[in-house]
Each structure stands twice: as C-alpha cells, then as structure tokens.
Design a protein around this motif. Structure first.
Motif, short mmCIF file in Angstrom:
data_model
loop_
_atom_site.label_atom_id
_atom_site.label_comp_id
_atom_site.label_asym_id
_atom_site.label_seq_id
_atom_site.Cartn_x
_atom_site.Cartn_y
_atom_site.Cartn_z
N CYS A 63 0.80 -1.23 0.00
CA CYS A 63 0.00 0.00 0.00
C CYS A 63 0.83 1.27 0.00
CB CYS A 63 -0.96 0.02 1.18
SG CYS A 63 -0.17 0.28 2.79
N GLY A 64 2.14 1.15 0.19
CA GLY A 64 3.00 2.32 0.14
C GLY A 64 3.11 3.10 1.43
N TRP A 95 -7.71 14.21 4.57
CA TRP A 95 -8.66 13.16 4.24
C TRP A 95 -9.80 13.20 5.26
CZ3 TRP A 95 -3.33 12.17 4.39
CH2 TRP A 95 -2.73 11.79 3.17
N VAL A 96 -11.05 13.09 4.77
CA VAL A 96 -12.21 12.98 5.66
C VAL A 96 -12.69 11.54 5.64
CG1 VAL A 96 -14.56 13.76 6.12
CG2 VAL A 96 -12.87 15.38 5.23
N LEU A 97 -12.80 10.94 6.82
CA LEU A 97 -13.19 9.54 6.97
C LEU A 97 -14.55 9.45 7.64
CD1 LEU A 97 -10.07 9.48 6.58
CD2 LEU A 97 -9.99 7.62 8.25
N ASN A 104 -0.19 8.20 2.18
CA ASN A 104 -0.64 8.65 0.87
C ASN A 104 -2.09 8.18 0.73
OD1 ASN A 104 -0.68 5.89 -0.05
ND2 ASN A 104 1.51 6.03 -0.49
N THR A 105 -2.74 8.53 -0.35
CA THR A 105 -4.17 8.21 -0.45
C THR A 105 -4.43 6.71 -0.48
OG1 THR A 105 -4.82 10.31 -1.44
CG2 THR A 105 -6.20 8.41 -1.94
N LYS A 106 -3.58 5.95 -1.16
CA LYS A 106 -3.77 4.50 -1.21
C LYS A 106 -3.70 3.89 0.19
CE LYS A 106 -2.07 0.27 -3.43
NZ LYS A 106 -1.08 -0.30 -4.39
N SER A 107 -2.68 4.28 0.94
CA SER A 107 -2.55 3.72 2.29
C SER A 107 -3.65 4.23 3.20
CB SER A 107 -1.18 4.05 2.87
OG SER A 107 -0.98 5.44 3.01
N MET A 108 -4.11 5.47 3.02
CA MET A 108 -5.18 5.99 3.86
C MET A 108 -6.49 5.22 3.62
SD MET A 108 -5.93 7.99 6.32
CE MET A 108 -4.41 8.93 6.39
N HIS A 109 -6.76 4.85 2.38
CA HIS A 109 -7.94 4.02 2.10
C HIS A 109 -7.82 2.68 2.81
CE1 HIS A 109 -10.55 6.06 -0.90
NE2 HIS A 109 -9.47 6.76 -1.15
N ARG A 110 -6.65 2.08 2.83
CA ARG A 110 -6.44 0.80 3.52
C ARG A 110 -6.62 0.96 5.03
NH1 ARG A 110 -3.99 -3.69 1.01
NH2 ARG A 110 -4.18 -3.47 -1.25
N ILE A 111 -6.05 2.01 5.58
CA ILE A 111 -6.16 2.27 7.01
C ILE A 111 -7.62 2.48 7.39
CG2 ILE A 111 -5.64 3.95 8.83
CD1 ILE A 111 -2.97 4.45 7.28
N ALA A 117 -9.60 -0.81 7.31
CA ALA A 117 -9.23 -1.69 8.43
C ALA A 117 -9.78 -1.20 9.76
CB ALA A 117 -7.71 -1.81 8.51
N SER A 118 -10.22 0.07 9.80
CA SER A 118 -10.68 0.67 11.05
C SER A 118 -12.18 0.89 11.09
CB SER A 118 -9.98 2.03 11.26
OG SER A 118 -8.59 1.92 11.11
N GLY A 119 -12.90 0.45 10.04
CA GLY A 119 -14.35 0.64 10.01
C GLY A 119 -14.78 1.97 9.41
N PHE A 120 -13.89 2.60 8.63
CA PHE A 120 -14.19 3.88 7.99
C PHE A 120 -14.04 3.75 6.47
CE2 PHE A 120 -13.01 5.25 12.25
CZ PHE A 120 -13.89 6.30 12.51
N LYS A 121 -14.41 4.80 5.79
CA LYS A 121 -14.12 4.95 4.37
C LYS A 121 -13.76 6.41 4.10
CE LYS A 121 -19.00 5.62 3.14
NZ LYS A 121 -20.11 5.14 2.29
N VAL A 122 -12.87 6.63 3.15
CA VAL A 122 -12.47 7.98 2.78
C VAL A 122 -13.57 8.57 1.89
CG1 VAL A 122 -10.77 9.40 1.59
CG2 VAL A 122 -10.02 7.42 2.93
N VAL A 123 -14.13 9.69 2.31
CA VAL A 123 -15.24 10.29 1.57
C VAL A 123 -14.87 11.62 0.90
CG1 VAL A 123 -17.03 9.14 2.92
CG2 VAL A 123 -16.16 11.38 3.67
N ALA A 124 -13.73 12.18 1.27
CA ALA A 124 -13.28 13.43 0.65
C ALA A 124 -11.80 13.62 0.93
CB ALA A 124 -14.07 14.62 1.20
N GLU A 125 -11.13 14.34 0.04
CA GLU A 125 -9.74 14.69 0.28
C GLU A 125 -9.42 15.96 -0.50
OE1 GLU A 125 -6.33 12.80 -2.12
OE2 GLU A 125 -7.77 11.15 -1.88
#
Length: 306
Positions: free
Chosen positions: A43-44, A299-301, A231-238, A241-249
C-alpha cells in the motif's frame, strides 16, 4: 504512571523497535532509506521505528517554534475549516453546536478558529505546551487520546492536525475514534503526504548521501517524530481496516509567504544569511511551486454502515 505504563500509552501497545508488518494492510515491510525507515510494498505506507519522547526532551524553544509554524498552520486551518464546515457540521439540536475534538491540539490555534462553529475540546500530551494553551483559557486537557477522555464522551468530529502520523498503532487509534462518534460522525486527518514534492526531493538528497532534509521531514530527534508517512492508497487501507471509508480529500499549501524566513531558520543548521537567501529564492519560485504536488493532504473519513 510508571515508565513502562507511559510507554504503552504513547506506543499504543506496539513495539516500535520491531516493525515488520504494515499497520495499514498487514503487508510485509521492506528496508527504506535509513535503518529506522521502512516501506510497505503493498500500500506504500511508510513507517519508522523512531521513538516518541514527549515530556522527556526539553531543548525546544516553544516561542521560536510558534513563531516559525504559526503562520502556515493558521493559514491552512482557515482553509480547512471553510472546506469542512459543509461536510462535518451536523444540524444543531436545540441550538447546540456540533462537538469537535482536536487530538494533539498543541498551542490551540485550530481550536480558536473552530470555536465559532463547533463546541471544541483539545487534547495535548505535552505538558508544557498544554500549560501554554490553558494559560490562554482554551478548553484543553493534558493527556493522550483516548485515555484523557471521560468514559461516555462523544463527538461529532475528531480532528488530527499533523498528529496521526506521530501516533503508533494507527488502525487501533481510528477504531477508538469510531467508538467516540455517532453514525454520521467523521474523522479529519490533516497530514504530510509522501507524494509531496519536497518529501520526494528529500528522498533524492538522501540517496545522494545528504540525509538532513529527510531526517527533518521525519522530525528525527524531536519529542514526537513521525512514525508514518501516508498517501491516499494507504489511507484508504487504514480507513477500511478501522471501520471507515475515505469520503473526501484535498491538498493544502505546503508553503505560504508569511513567516517563511522564520520557518526556514527554525529548521536548524542553517545560518541567517543562508536562511535569507533560501527565503528569497523560494518566494521567487512560489507561484510555480503551486503547480507541484503538495506535501499536505486532508482526508475525511466517515464510518462504514454496519
């Protein structure tokens, strides 16, 4: 609290000396550019094994630090709040403002700006900095997230301004956030981005044997060094894994003209003359730098539906 217990609080139960799996995707880490630097090939996400020493290192001149950092931080906080209000402000109930928690609030500059639209609370683990914020009558508690919160305390927005990259066990921290948010609550992560121009440039310098800028990016030797570079790819993975999703950046400026000299001079190991020359050069190039990838991303989660 003894030293062992304090270390567990700071490090989230994670042994930062022995990192071999990625905290975002559990992928294998490979050696990076320094003995303390590692990169996930999946994921970088970049990791470090640098050790937090909050409340242990006392060599920082907070007045000089404030002079160097306040202009860029205050500018970006204003931009961030204008952008966030429509995304995070829940409809007020009985005239109440949405509750906002600023984790690692430092001097309280974000709290001051956000208070017009939110019911704010800040947490700051550095006792000296928390004392400075409290002296200005800001709503700040000295302590770590989530230990400094009351058992049932809830918030509509939890913000990490240049903070999440300093906290070990990033997915566990975000899971703690989920427990403190309603179904429509959000986490806001404002953090350095490994895709940024200046960070990439520091990697080039390091490969050429000049490590100073790379070490400065990771805040080596500071009380709270970076443990991650997102980075954005790793933030989506994080997030997943935590019960969130990235909805804006969105990106935020890495450099503003106001306070630039003080920021360069504060970095250390730079003479006043060289700081002045560097400032003049960067100011001349500033219009062109706006076209380059920013070193700061927000990033907004949002919580995933059950």
């Amino acid at each position: 609290m003894d030293k062992r217990e304090e270390s567990e609080v700071i490090n989230g139960g994670r042994d930062v000396k022995n990192v071999d799996r990625c905290d975002a995707c559990n992928g294998a880490l490979t050696a990076g550019l320094e003995t303390w630097h590692f990169v996930c090939g999946t994921c970088g996400l970049e990791h470090s094994t640098l050790q937090p020493q909050i409340n242990e290192i006392e060599s920082i001149d907070e007045a000089e630090r404030e002079k160097a950092l306040k202009p860029i931080r205050v500018h970006n906080f204003g931009v961030l709040l204008d952008w966030l209000r429509g995304r995070t402000a829940r409809p007020a109930q009985a005239g109440a403002k949405p509750r906002l928690l600023d984790v690692g609030c430092a001097h309280g500059w974000f709290l001051e700006q956000a208070a017009a639209h939110y019911d704010v609370l800040g947490l700051e683990p550095d006792a000296a900095i928390a004392k400075r914020a409290l002296a200005r009558h800001l709503p700040v508690r000295n302590g770590y997230f989530p230990q400094a919160l009351q058992a049932q305390e809830q918030f509509d927005v939890i913000v990490f301004n240049d903070v999440l990259e300093h906290i070990p066990g990033v997915t566990n921290i975000l899971k703690e956030c989920a427990a403190r948010l309603p179904a429509d609550g959000v986490v806001v992560v404002n953090a350095p981005d490994s895709r940024g121009f200046f960070y990439r440039l520091s990697r080039v310098f390091t490969r050429a044997g000049r490590q100073a800028s790379f070490e400065r990016m990771w805040q080596v030797g500071m009380p709270s060094p970076h443990l991650y570079y997102f980075n954005t790819k790793s933030m989506h993975r994080i997030a997943a894994a935590s019960g969130f999703k990235v909805v804006a950046e969105r990106a935020l400026p890495s450099i503003v003209a106001k306070g630039l000299y003080d920021r360069i001079n504060y970095a250390g190991n730079v003479s006043k003359l060289r700081s002045a020359v560097m400032t003049a050069g960067i100011l001349a190039l500033l219009p062109f730098m706006k076209l380059l990838p920013s070193d700061i991303t927000v990033w907004v989660l949002a919580k995933q539906a059950d």
